[in-house]
Design a protein around this motif. Structure first.
Motif, PDB file in Angstrom:
ATOM      1  N   LYS A   2     -30.396 -14.380  39.534  1.00  0.00           N
ATOM      2  CA  LYS A   2     -29.562 -15.182  40.345  1.00  0.00           C
ATOM      3  C   LYS A   2     -28.569 -16.156  39.724  1.00  0.00           C
ATOM      4  N   VAL A  70     -34.836 -19.553  42.871  1.00  0.00           N
ATOM      5  CA  VAL A  70     -33.822 -19.516  43.975  1.00  0.00           C
ATOM      6  C   VAL A  70     -34.229 -20.680  45.146  1.00  0.00           C
ATOM      7  N   ILE A  94     -25.052 -18.251  46.028  1.00  0.00           N
ATOM      8  CA  ILE A  94     -25.987 -17.486  45.217  1.00  0.00           C
ATOM      9  C   ILE A  94     -25.326 -16.004  44.848  1.00  0.00           C
TER      10      ILE A  94
END
Length: 114
Positions: A2, A70, A94
């Motif tokens: 990500k 994340v 994101i």
């Protein structure tokens, strides 16, 4: 994988950096940005002339990570930036990363992000 993009107030950077380092995140990019969110435009005087600042100074933090990192990163940024009833604290975006290539070694994917 990500890409985390955070747009925050410049004065928050030292505390966010400290929070990221505590979360063992040391690879990130910081750049200056200008933008306008929900905050009220600021009026300034320069050489006796009054004008309205339409764009505010911001900091843009970009972090490419494997999926496991994340949530700790988002939590770390929010912990510093979040204040009760305070507008204009920033945004976090994101997005997925299709691939990552480390130029020096030719590594790809999760290994290249590190």
């Amino acid at each position: 994988m990500k890409m985390i993009l955070a747009i925050v107030q410049p004065e928050l950077l030292p505390d966010i950096k400290e929070g990221l380092l505590k979360a063992k995140i040391s690879k990130f990019t910081v750049s200056t940005a200008k933008g306008h969110g929900s905050e009220v435009p600021v009026e300034e005087v320069y050489r006796g002339i009054s004008y309205e600042l339409e764009l505010s100074n911001k900091i843009r933090i970009e972090i490419a990570v494997n999926d496991d990192f994340v949530e700790p990163i988002v939590d770390s940024i929010c912990k510093v930036a979040k204040k009760e009833n305070a507008e204009g604290r920033g945004k976090i975006f994101i997005t997925p990363i299709e691939d990552c290539i480390r130029i020096r070694t030719g590594q790809k994917g999760k290994e290249a992000i590190g």
